[in-house]
Design a protein around this motif. Structure first.
Motif, PDB file in Angstrom:
ATOM      1  N   GLU B  65     103.426 -45.286  39.460  1.00 60.88           N
ATOM      2  CA  GLU B  65     103.243 -46.387  38.491  1.00 60.88           C
ATOM      3  C   GLU B  65     101.853 -46.360  37.884  1.00 60.88           C
ATOM      4  O   GLU B  65     101.686 -46.632  36.684  1.00 60.88           O
ATOM      5  N   PHE B  66     100.864 -46.030  38.692  1.00 62.42           N
ATOM      6  CA  PHE B  66      99.497 -45.957  38.157  1.00 62.42           C
ATOM      7  C   PHE B  66      99.412 -44.889  37.067  1.00 62.42           C
ATOM      8  O   PHE B  66      98.851 -45.127  35.985  1.00 62.42           O
ATOM      9  N   ARG B  67      99.946 -43.698  37.350  1.00 61.24           N
ATOM     10  CA  ARG B  67      99.848 -42.594  36.382  1.00 61.24           C
ATOM     11  C   ARG B  67     100.618 -42.910  35.107  1.00 61.24           C
ATOM     12  O   ARG B  67     100.179 -42.554  34.008  1.00 61.24           O
ATOM     13  N   MET B  69     100.989 -45.915  33.887  1.00 62.37           N
ATOM     14  CA  MET B  69     100.157 -46.888  33.171  1.00 62.37           C
ATOM     15  C   MET B  69      99.012 -46.164  32.460  1.00 62.37           C
ATOM     16  O   MET B  69      98.663 -46.470  31.315  1.00 62.37           O
ATOM     17  N   LEU B  70      98.438 -45.176  33.133  1.00 66.11           N
ATOM     18  CA  LEU B  70      97.296 -44.449  32.566  1.00 66.11           C
ATOM     19  C   LEU B  70      97.733 -43.650  31.334  1.00 66.11           C
ATOM     20  O   LEU B  70      97.050 -43.632  30.308  1.00 66.11           O
ATOM     21  N   ALA B  73      98.148 -45.883  28.416  1.00 63.24           N
ATOM     22  CA  ALA B  73      96.848 -46.286  27.867  1.00 63.24           C
ATOM     23  C   ALA B  73      96.267 -45.173  26.995  1.00 63.24           C
ATOM     24  O   ALA B  73      95.702 -45.418  25.926  1.00 63.24           O
ATOM     25  N   LYS B  74      96.438 -43.922  27.439  1.00 69.55           N
ATOM     26  CA  LYS B  74      95.919 -42.786  26.655  1.00 69.55           C
ATOM     27  C   LYS B  74      96.683 -42.672  25.340  1.00 69.55           C
ATOM     28  O   LYS B  74      96.093 -42.402  24.286  1.00 69.55           O
TER      29      LYS B  74
END
Lengths: 181, 268
Positions: B65-67, B69-70, B73-74
């Motif tokens: 989930e973090f990746r 989200m990242l 964002a990019k």
């Protein structure tokens, strides 16, 4: 590394995640004993790092800023969910590894349950200072920066938390002795 | 009894943050108020014997989930490529905020526009003027960066040092300003970034001398270690005497001491 993120190098945030996600997870887990909730809160912290990265100032330590965010995330969850109480589920659902002594596992479960109840008896601010000082090894001035209060306030909370825990454990010991009699 | 004072003493004792002098004061306090001298150790035992619960390993879901989200964002940043906040980094640093640095940067850009216009103008005999305008732009940029290095805000000073990292050649005045930052900025992070910026200028003998002179002037273990590693990377044998001086200090951190001894041995 965080300064690189502020300047737009978001790949560095992946490195920060690798370095800090377990520390944050442990922080939340020690407060709630809920692995799934702890994961959600960690995710929330990194979401805020991404969203508010331009607010980061390199004046102090990154870990202090990180714990400040974590503390705020925890309190926002506490306000929304009317309490941040421990659940017993994770403790009770511990699986017994095949080669582990069941009696020892039972004793560990019991100790975990006792610890959980004792920490649950503390106020949220008392739990904060105990977790940050006892388990994360932070000094009083660092905890004061995280909680945005004075060092003396942190010290007073710590003393009162330990005083309460001493009463709880003292009463439990008396109760155990009475059972043996 | 002063209850508040008692609580502060006890809190310091419990976590081991009490100095020897303060403990003597505390023991006197206990004696004066006829309190049980074993009480502090009893509280300390409760604190130290608090079990650390077994922390499970976070699930794979968290990283996934973090990746995700990242990446989103990019993608957002790429979509907003022409937005004010996403102009190329070098240019963005020339427009940090209102005030002297901001206005000086705007003026510099206007001058660049004039220079480009003059270059394509049929009046090529203005080339002499072109050179002098170019010099003025460079001089203005330098003045902006020097002013930012003296700014009370650590963020502004950090931006200034970051700009110098991308410069190919810095003049003596800029190098001296960076060395001042390395040696006397109150912010450790700034000193570290200044050291990194100076490494880019290591072809300049004055920079090497400055880095060597700086190492035994540093109090922060982080900066001491960073400089030691830089000087090792440069193969700078003249760093051995200041390393020796640093190693003789009584207050040197044990981990730092071991690393500095290793660096010294490799330099010899």
């Amino acid at each position: 590394m965080m300064w690189s993120v502020v300047q737009g190098d978001l790949d560095k945030l992946d490195l920060l995640f690798g370095k800090y996600h377990r520390v944050l997870f442990a922080y939340f887990y020690r407060l709630c004993f809920d692995a799934s909730l702890s994961e959600d809160l960690v995710q929330n912290v990194f979401y805020r790092i991404l969203k508010y990265r331009k607010n980061y100032r390199p004046d102090g330590r990154f870990s202090t800023w990180l714990f400040q965010l974590a503390h705020n995330v925890r309190y926002d969850h506490y306000r929304k969910n009317r309490g941040f109480r421990f659940t017993n589920d994770d403790v009770q659902n511990l699986e017994i590894p095949a080669d582990e002594n069941p009696a020892r596992v039972f004793e560990n479960k019991e100790r975990a349950a006792v610890l959980q109840k004792a920490l649950d008896a503390l106020t949220p601010v008392q739990r904060d200072v105990i977790v940050l000082s006892r388990y994360h090894g932070l000094k009083y001035h660092e905890i004061a920066a995280i909680l945005k209060c004075s060092e003396n306030t942190v010290k007073a909370r710590t003393f009162r938390a330990v005083e309460k825990l001493r009463r709880i454990f003292g009463a439990r010991e008396m109760s155990d002795e009475q059972k043996e009699i | 009894m002063n209850r508040k004072k008692f609580e502060l003493y006890m809190a310091e004792y419990i976590t081991g943050e009490m100095s020897a002098g303060r403990e003597a004061e505390f023991r006197e306090f206990l004696r004066k108020h006829a309190l049980d001298p074993a009480l502090p150790d009893d509280y300390k035992r409760v604190f130290m014997e608090l079990d650390d619960p077994a922390i499970p390993v976070p699930g794979e879901r968290l990283a996934v989930e973090f990746r995700s989200m990242l990446e989103e964002a990019k993608r957002d940043i790429r979509r907003k490529a022409w937005d004010l906040d996403s102009r190329p980094r070098g240019w963005r640093r020339l427009v940090p905020s209102v005030g002297l640095p901001g206005w000086a940067s705007v003026l510099g850009l206007v001058l660049i526009g004039v220079l480009i216009g003059a270059w394509w103008s049929p009046f090529r005999r203005l080339s002499g003027r072109w050179d002098s305008l170019l010099t003025e732009v460079k001089s203005m940029k330098k003045a902006v960066v020097l002013a930012m290095l003296d700014n009370p805000s650590a963020s502004e000073r950090m931006k200034a040092v970051s700009i110098t990292r991308e410069a190919e050649d810095l003049d003596d005045e800029m190098i001296q300003a960076l060395l001042r930052t390395l040696n006397s900025d109150p912010n450790v992070n700034l000193r570290l970034v200044a050291a990194e910026s100076l490494v880019g200028q290591a072809g300049n003998p004055a920079v090497r001398r400055g880095l060597v002179d700086s190492i035994d002037r540093q109090e922060s273990p982080l900066v001491q270690l960073a400089l030691a590693d830089i000087l090792l990377g440069l193969g700078e044998k003249s760093a051995v005497p200041p390393l020796d001086r640093l190693l003789q200090r009584r207050d040197i951190d044990f981990g730092v001491q071991r690393r500095l001894e290793a660096v010294r041995a490799q330099l010899l």
